[in-house]
Design an enzyme around this catalytic site. Structure first.
Site, mmCIF file in Angstrom:
data_model
loop_
_atom_site.group_PDB
_atom_site.id
_atom_site.type_symbol
_atom_site.label_atom_id
_atom_site.label_comp_id
_atom_site.label_asym_id
_atom_site.label_seq_id
_atom_site.Cartn_x
_atom_site.Cartn_y
_atom_site.Cartn_z
ATOM 1 N N GLU A 148 41.627 40.556 22.626
ATOM 2 C CA GLU A 148 40.382 40.531 21.846
ATOM 3 C C GLU A 148 40.343 41.638 20.796
ATOM 4 O O GLU A 148 39.325 42.287 20.568
ATOM 5 C CB GLU A 148 39.168 40.577 22.790
ATOM 6 C CG GLU A 148 39.126 39.388 23.730
ATOM 7 C CD GLU A 148 38.138 39.522 24.872
ATOM 8 O OE1 GLU A 148 37.275 40.417 24.828
ATOM 9 O OE2 GLU A 148 38.234 38.725 25.838
ATOM 10 N N GLU A 252 40.933 33.591 29.092
ATOM 11 C CA GLU A 252 39.639 33.935 29.699
ATOM 12 C C GLU A 252 38.662 32.851 29.299
ATOM 13 O O GLU A 252 38.332 32.707 28.126
ATOM 14 C CB GLU A 252 39.105 35.278 29.186
ATOM 15 C CG GLU A 252 39.500 36.470 29.983
ATOM 16 C CD GLU A 252 38.705 37.702 29.576
ATOM 17 O OE1 GLU A 252 37.488 37.569 29.306
ATOM 18 O OE2 GLU A 252 39.296 38.785 29.537
#
Length: 321
Positions: A148, A252
């Protein structure tokens, strides 16, 4: 929305307490190691067309990882093919993961640090230690370093490093080189941006952080239905950009409920999306009911209908990798 999402997710690490003298777990017979696996699409964790690996990050209130794995085994009638763990940047480099079954791929999300601490060489010893420890496990590992990076919630993202994604790329390539020098051939490299960028500006687009095809085995993505986004909305941009070159792992993902009976339909949409998207080779559910600071419940068994939908997905041929 991104800040709200990650204020909690950044604090989600629940590390197992390991005795560092435990022998390394044997390499799974289902996934070959060594040079043959490294040559396959997906690196040390080969991509199998039409057969997605299904696993999870498991952190269930009042249960150990072993107990949580046993619960899901009873509910789903199958094993987890990926077990996801979070490691801090330094101070924790285990010799083994004894609770993770030998038949499963270990996915490690390893924290980063500022780009300068890596590119300057100051972190080389720390990187080499982790490379040695993961190599010594002698099992297939998906390494998701500094995920991320296109957000603004971690020390390694562009927003905290002078708005210069090039520093992230140099850091990735340095770590990759050190792992290679240390013989960590059992590691498959997972580059995994968030589904959308925060801030959403040109310099922070996910493609600006891509280290290059020679340094990436799998492309991952994080995405949740926090604002009722569909799986297609969350994952299609990454799939469109990289799916023809690299296998995709939904590294995720999970659904939260938006009222009674809303989680099961989203799980069914996810199953359909993966079936219609051949480049997706793995799905990793963020399976927890104890995200610090929130009341969100990501568990697929939060209600009977959701569990039934998840069970059907888990037992379908598409998820039999």
């Amino acid at each position: 929305m991104e800040n709200e999402q990650h204020d909690g997710l950044a604090r989600r690490r629940v590390l197992s307490l390991l005795t560092l003298t435990v022998p390394a777990v044997a390499l799974s017979g289902a996934i070959a190691g060594g040079a043959e696996a490294a040559a396959a699409r997906g690196g040390a964790v080969p991509f199998r067309k039409g057969k997605a690996l299904l696993g999870s990050y498991l952190s269930l209130r009042g249960r150990t990882l072993t107990e949580s794995l046993a619960l899901r085994r009873r509910q789903l009638g199958r094993e987890q093919r990926i077990v996801h763990r979070y490691y801090p940047w330094s101070g924790y480099a285990p010799l083994a993961e004894p609770e993770v079954p030998a038949s499963a791929v270990l996915m490690v999300s390893w924290d980063g640090t500022t780009h300068k601490r890596i590119t300057s060489g100051r972190s080389d010893k720390n990187i080499a230690l982790m490379a040695n420890r993961l190599a010594g496990m002698k099992r297939p590992i998906m390494l998701r370093w500094a995920w991320e990076m296109n957000g603004n919630w971690f020390a390694w993202d562009g927003a905290h490093n002078g708005k210069k994604p090039s520093g992230y790329i140099r850091s990735w390539r340095r770590i990759h080189r050190i792992f290679s020098e240390e013989g960590a051939t059992n590691v498959a490299w997972v580059w995994a941006p968030n589904w959308n960028s925060g801030p959403d500006v040109s310099w922070n687009r996910f493609e600006n952080y891509y280290p290059g095809d020679d340094y990436v085995d799998w492309v991952g993505v994080s995405g949740y239905n926090f604002s009722k986004e569909s799986p297609r909305t969350l994952f299609s941009p990454i799939v469109s950009a990289y799916g023809k070159r690299k296998p995709i792992v939904l590294a995720e993902t999970a659904a939260i409920g938006h009222g009674k009976g809303t989680k099961a339909p989203w799980i069914r949409k996810l199953s359909t999306y993966v079936k219609e998207t051949p480049s997706v080779g793995a799905v990793v559910w963020f399976d927890t009911d104890r995200q610090k600071g929130t009341s969100r419940n990501f568990r697929p068994d939060s209600d009977a209908e959701a569990l039934a939908a998840y069970r059907r997905m888990a037992r379908s041929t598409r998820f039999s990798g």
